[in-house]
Design a protein around this motif. Structure first.
Motif, PDB file in Angstrom:
ATOM      1  N   PHE A  84      39.206  13.754 -24.000  1.00  0.00           N
ATOM      2  CA  PHE A  84      40.676  13.832 -24.709  1.00  0.00           C
ATOM      3  C   PHE A  84      40.410  13.168 -25.998  1.00  0.00           C
ATOM      4  O   PHE A  84      39.258  12.366 -26.278  1.00  0.00           O
ATOM      5  N   SER A  85      41.150  13.390 -27.243  1.00  0.00           N
ATOM      6  CA  SER A  85      41.006  12.777 -28.302  1.00  0.00           C
ATOM      7  C   SER A  85      42.507  12.505 -28.866  1.00  0.00           C
ATOM      8  O   SER A  85      43.241  13.322 -28.589  1.00  0.00           O
ATOM      9  N   PRO A  86      42.372  11.671 -29.743  1.00  0.00           N
ATOM     10  CA  PRO A  86      43.991  11.546 -30.401  1.00  0.00           C
ATOM     11  C   PRO A  86      44.241  12.700 -31.232  1.00  0.00           C
ATOM     12  O   PRO A  86      43.386  13.010 -32.058  1.00  0.00           O
ATOM     13  N   ALA A  87      45.539  13.509 -31.204  1.00  0.00           N
ATOM     14  CA  ALA A  87      45.657  14.438 -31.944  1.00  0.00           C
ATOM     15  C   ALA A  87      45.858  13.899 -33.490  1.00  0.00           C
ATOM     16  O   ALA A  87      46.566  13.017 -33.857  1.00  0.00           O
ATOM     17  N   THR A  88      45.122  14.479 -34.459  1.00  0.00           N
ATOM     18  CA  THR A  88      45.182  14.132 -36.009  1.00  0.00           C
ATOM     19  C   THR A  88      45.939  15.113 -36.597  1.00  0.00           C
ATOM     20  O   THR A  88      45.360  16.275 -36.631  1.00  0.00           O
ATOM     21  N   LEU A  89      47.192  14.942 -37.275  1.00  0.00           N
ATOM     22  CA  LEU A  89      47.762  15.900 -37.874  1.00  0.00           C
ATOM     23  C   LEU A  89      47.703  15.433 -39.498  1.00  0.00           C
ATOM     24  O   LEU A  89      47.733  14.403 -39.715  1.00  0.00           O
ATOM     25  N   THR A  90      47.897  16.400 -40.260  1.00  0.00           N
ATOM     26  CA  THR A  90      47.900  16.190 -41.788  1.00  0.00           C
ATOM     27  C   THR A  90      49.367  15.805 -41.910  1.00  0.00           C
ATOM     28  O   THR A  90      50.506  16.360 -41.138  1.00  0.00           O
ATOM     29  N   CYS A  91      49.838  15.430 -42.964  1.00  0.00           N
ATOM     30  CA  CYS A  91      51.142  15.087 -43.613  1.00  0.00           C
ATOM     31  C   CYS A  91      52.226  16.029 -43.531  1.00  0.00           C
ATOM     32  O   CYS A  91      53.209  16.377 -43.028  1.00  0.00           O
ATOM     33  N   SER A  92      51.529  17.415 -44.034  1.00  0.00           N
ATOM     34  CA  SER A  92      52.089  18.824 -43.992  1.00  0.00           C
ATOM     35  C   SER A  92      52.483  19.161 -42.412  1.00  0.00           C
ATOM     36  O   SER A  92      53.382  19.737 -42.220  1.00  0.00           O
ATOM     37  N   ASP A  93      51.387  18.897 -41.627  1.00  0.00           N
ATOM     38  CA  ASP A  93      51.502  19.395 -40.069  1.00  0.00           C
ATOM     39  C   ASP A  93      52.851  18.629 -39.634  1.00  0.00           C
ATOM     40  O   ASP A  93      53.650  19.390 -39.039  1.00  0.00           O
ATOM     41  N   VAL A  94      52.912  17.325 -40.130  1.00  0.00           N
ATOM     42  CA  VAL A  94      54.190  16.692 -39.210  1.00  0.00           C
ATOM     43  C   VAL A  94      55.227  17.048 -39.987  1.00  0.00           C
ATOM     44  O   VAL A  94      56.150  17.232 -39.284  1.00  0.00           O
ATOM     45  N   GLN A  95      55.194  17.394 -41.279  1.00  0.00           N
ATOM     46  CA  GLN A  95      56.520  17.769 -41.943  1.00  0.00           C
ATOM     47  C   GLN A  95      56.860  19.385 -41.535  1.00  0.00           C
ATOM     48  O   GLN A  95      58.076  19.411 -41.034  1.00  0.00           O
ATOM     49  N   SER A  96      55.974  19.947 -41.211  1.00  0.00           N
ATOM     50  CA  SER A  96      56.702  21.337 -40.347  1.00  0.00           C
ATOM     51  C   SER A  96      56.913  21.272 -38.908  1.00  0.00           C
ATOM     52  O   SER A  96      57.904  21.784 -38.706  1.00  0.00           O
ATOM     53  N   VAL A  97      56.597  20.271 -38.270  1.00  0.00           N
ATOM     54  CA  VAL A  97      57.002  19.882 -37.057  1.00  0.00           C
ATOM     55  C   VAL A  97      58.255  19.453 -37.121  1.00  0.00           C
ATOM     56  O   VAL A  97      59.189  19.786 -36.372  1.00  0.00           O
ATOM     57  N   LEU A  98      58.324  18.508 -37.890  1.00  0.00           N
ATOM     58  CA  LEU A  98      59.690  17.706 -38.187  1.00  0.00           C
ATOM     59  C   LEU A  98      60.832  19.016 -38.464  1.00  0.00           C
ATOM     60  O   LEU A  98      61.996  19.048 -38.054  1.00  0.00           O
ATOM     61  N   GLN A  99      60.486  19.957 -39.495  1.00  0.00           N
ATOM     62  CA  GLN A  99      61.209  20.765 -39.942  1.00  0.00           C
ATOM     63  C   GLN A  99      61.764  21.873 -38.623  1.00  0.00           C
ATOM     64  O   GLN A  99      62.741  21.938 -38.511  1.00  0.00           O
ATOM     65  N   ARG A 100      60.517  22.258 -38.047  1.00  0.00           N
ATOM     66  CA  ARG A 100      60.911  23.122 -36.837  1.00  0.00           C
ATOM     67  C   ARG A 100      61.846  22.660 -35.795  1.00  0.00           C
ATOM     68  O   ARG A 100      62.598  23.316 -35.348  1.00  0.00           O
ATOM     69  N   PHE A 119      44.495   5.074 -23.150  1.00  0.00           N
ATOM     70  CA  PHE A 119      43.471   4.236 -23.580  1.00  0.00           C
ATOM     71  C   PHE A 119      42.260   4.329 -22.966  1.00  0.00           C
ATOM     72  O   PHE A 119      41.320   4.653 -23.547  1.00  0.00           O
ATOM     73  N   PHE A 120      42.476   4.609 -21.503  1.00  0.00           N
ATOM     74  CA  PHE A 120      41.279   4.738 -20.759  1.00  0.00           C
ATOM     75  C   PHE A 120      40.639   6.275 -20.639  1.00  0.00           C
ATOM     76  O   PHE A 120      39.683   6.579 -20.330  1.00  0.00           O
ATOM     77  N   LEU A 121      41.471   7.031 -21.304  1.00  0.00           N
ATOM     78  CA  LEU A 121      40.832   8.701 -21.286  1.00  0.00           C
ATOM     79  C   LEU A 121      40.043   8.776 -22.659  1.00  0.00           C
ATOM     80  O   LEU A 121      39.262   9.710 -22.495  1.00  0.00           O
ATOM     81  N   LEU A 122      40.568   8.091 -23.673  1.00  0.00           N
ATOM     82  CA  LEU A 122      39.784   8.236 -24.825  1.00  0.00           C
ATOM     83  C   LEU A 122      38.432   7.620 -24.926  1.00  0.00           C
ATOM     84  O   LEU A 122      38.378   6.740 -24.059  1.00  0.00           O
ATOM     85  N   ALA A 146      35.436   5.277 -26.091  1.00  0.00           N
ATOM     86  CA  ALA A 146      35.794   3.859 -26.498  1.00  0.00           C
ATOM     87  C   ALA A 146      35.851   3.528 -28.027  1.00  0.00           C
ATOM     88  O   ALA A 146      36.537   2.787 -28.382  1.00  0.00           O
ATOM     89  N   ALA A 147      35.335   4.639 -28.699  1.00  0.00           N
ATOM     90  CA  ALA A 147      35.409   4.648 -30.213  1.00  0.00           C
ATOM     91  C   ALA A 147      36.635   4.623 -30.796  1.00  0.00           C
ATOM     92  O   ALA A 147      37.106   4.292 -31.733  1.00  0.00           O
ATOM     93  N   GLU A 148      37.514   5.625 -29.996  1.00  0.00           N
ATOM     94  CA  GLU A 148      38.921   6.065 -30.745  1.00  0.00           C
ATOM     95  C   GLU A 148      39.926   5.435 -29.911  1.00  0.00           C
ATOM     96  O   GLU A 148      41.140   5.271 -30.662  1.00  0.00           O
ATOM     97  N   ALA A 149      39.788   4.779 -28.594  1.00  0.00           N
ATOM     98  CA  ALA A 149      40.955   3.783 -28.322  1.00  0.00           C
ATOM     99  C   ALA A 149      41.452   2.997 -29.133  1.00  0.00           C
ATOM    100  O   ALA A 149      42.593   2.697 -29.174  1.00  0.00           O
ATOM    101  N   PRO A 150      40.620   2.077 -29.815  1.00  0.00           N
ATOM    102  CA  PRO A 150      41.192   1.023 -30.558  1.00  0.00           C
ATOM    103  C   PRO A 150      42.094   1.402 -31.656  1.00  0.00           C
ATOM    104  O   PRO A 150      43.101   0.747 -32.126  1.00  0.00           O
ATOM    105  N   LEU A 151      41.776   2.479 -32.252  1.00  0.00           N
ATOM    106  CA  LEU A 151      42.676   2.845 -33.292  1.00  0.00           C
ATOM    107  C   LEU A 151      44.273   3.343 -32.824  1.00  0.00           C
ATOM    108  O   LEU A 151      45.233   3.021 -33.317  1.00  0.00           O
ATOM    109  N   VAL A 152      44.129   3.922 -31.733  1.00  0.00           N
ATOM    110  CA  VAL A 152      45.343   4.393 -31.132  1.00  0.00           C
ATOM    111  C   VAL A 152      46.112   3.120 -30.655  1.00  0.00           C
ATOM    112  O   VAL A 152      47.280   3.060 -30.766  1.00  0.00           O
ATOM    113  N   SER A 153      45.545   1.847 -30.127  1.00  0.00           N
ATOM    114  CA  SER A 153      46.051   0.888 -29.595  1.00  0.00           C
ATOM    115  C   SER A 153      46.469  -0.020 -30.880  1.00  0.00           C
ATOM    116  O   SER A 153      47.625  -0.704 -30.588  1.00  0.00           O
TER     117      SER A 153
END
Ligand SMILES: NC(=O)c1ccc[n+]([C@@H]2O[C@H](COP(=O)([O-])OP(=O)(O)OC[C@H]3O[C@@H](n4cnc5c(N)ncnc54)[C@H](O)[C@@H]3O)[C@@H](O)[C@H]2O)c1
Ligand SMILES: [Mg+2]
Length: 340
Positions: free
Chosen positions: A67-83, A134-137, A139-146
């Protein structure tokens, strides 16, 4: 009102500077974004966003099942919000969490007002409770999400000023909130927690709370009281919980721990005299505390816990500071055995 020259100059720069090491320039860049709302708005347009839904992070499962945190660009998020029929104004609620090694500002945003399943479908991810995520991620990526969750939670719980009762306003980065009525500035808070791996030279001391999963034992820990040093907090906690006096405290390392809320964990090793190891456990705090030999701990570190089949001794997961303290102690024990 005239803006300070420093802020005007920094506002022109929307990327980390190249004049110093990349680490230094990233740290200075993030610091600048906290102070300069315009620079932060510009950075959001080119930044990456981690989505949360009611404080659960959006994860994606990779081809190899990790697993990894889903990283979206600003325009990705804008289009999700618009949809999903949103006007995109909720992007203003994004909170700065850092800067990637690729010099991209990183933000988090909670879209808890939208339908969870619809956002998951539009963004090709799954919102997973942080206690699991937290435990699926790695160890290097879990702190950013938390860290993202901790900041979002802090904003949700600091909407009103404790002095005036009036609503507070955030700066663009979300690194502080301000009450115009009482002129109070609020900064994100965390509680300091002292953790000690106590040893008598040959064995280490672990305890368990009634709420722990069956078989789990961990290093002794406790919240620091106001005005205490780390050493005073450790001495008090160990005295309270198991009735022992510790000495020779040595600092190991620290971590941010998101459960149940933001704690700043400070991990140490400590010794008790081999002549004074008799435990007197405070049952209102701990269900049990025991001394474990290095062989018992070494075996437990090799066990992979399986659901429904808890081993006799189960140690904290790798992401936890207590696990690190235990491993350091085991290594030091084997080294001193080898040297003996
Ligand atoms: N990451 C790790 O390796 C690790 C290891 C051990 C404990 N922890 C964490 O450390 C935290 C503290 O450990 P503990 O439960 O043994 O602490 P503790 O022994 O201080 O007992 C908890 C009690 O302290 C009181 N308390 C005092 N100040 C508090 C505050 N600021 N916030 C909440 N409660 C406060 C409450 O009554 C609470 O029930 C826990 O949240 C636990 O998850 C993390
Ligand atoms: Mg405790």
């Amino acid at each position: 009102m005239l803006r300070p020259l420093r802020l005007l100059l920094s506002g022109l720069q929307t990327q980390p500077s190249r004049c110093c090491s990349s680490f230094v320039s990233r740290m200075r860049y993030v610091n600048r974004l906290k102070e300069d709302d315009e620079a932060c708005t510009a950075a959001l347009k080119d930044g990456s966003i981690f989505l949360f839904h009611r404080l659960s992070p959006l994860l994606r499962c990779t081809d190899v099942g990790t697993f990894s945190p889903a990283t979206l660009t600003c325009s990705d998020v804008q289009s999700v919000l618009q949809r999903l029929g949103s006007d995109g104004s909720s992007l203003k609620e994004a909170v700065l969490i850092g800067c990637s090694e690729q010099n991209q500002a990183q933000f988090c945003l909670d879209v808890g007002e939208l339908d969870q399943a619809a956002v998951e479908e539009a963004s090709q991810g799954t919102f997973i409770d942080l206690r699991k995520a937290f435990f699926l991620l790695p160890a290097a990526e879990a702190p950013l999400v938390s860290k993202g969750q901790a900041l979002l939670r802090w904003h949700q719980s600091t909407r009103f000023c404790g002095a005036s009762g009036q609503p507070t306003q955030r700066n663009r980065a979300g690194s502080q909130r301000f009450c115009r009525s009482s002129s109070t500035v609020y900064y994100p808070k965390m509680s300091a927690v002292a953790v000690a791996l106590v040893s008598d030279g040959k064995r280490c001391l672990l305890g368990r709370q009634p709420s722990f999963p069956r078989g789990l034992y961990s290093a002794l820990a406790g919240f620091c009281d106001m005005g205490e040093t780390l050493e005073e907090a450790l001495c008090r906690e160990v005295a309270e919980e198991v009735g022992l006096e510790i000495q020779s405290i040595s600092y190991s390392s620290s971590q941010h721990w998101p459960f149940p809320h933001s704690s700043f964990m400070l991990g140490c090793h400590a010794l008790v005299s081999p002549a004074h190891t008799q435990l007197c456990v405070d049952c209102s705090e701990l269900e049990d505390a025991r001394w474990f030999t290095v062989d018992e701990i070494t075996r437990a570190l090799q066990v992979k816990p399986r659901r429904g089949d808890p081993p006799i001794l189960w140690l904290p997961p790798k992401h936890a500071l207590a696990n690190r303290l235990i491993r350091e102690w085991v290594e030091q024990q084997w080294q001193s055995k080898g040297g003996a």
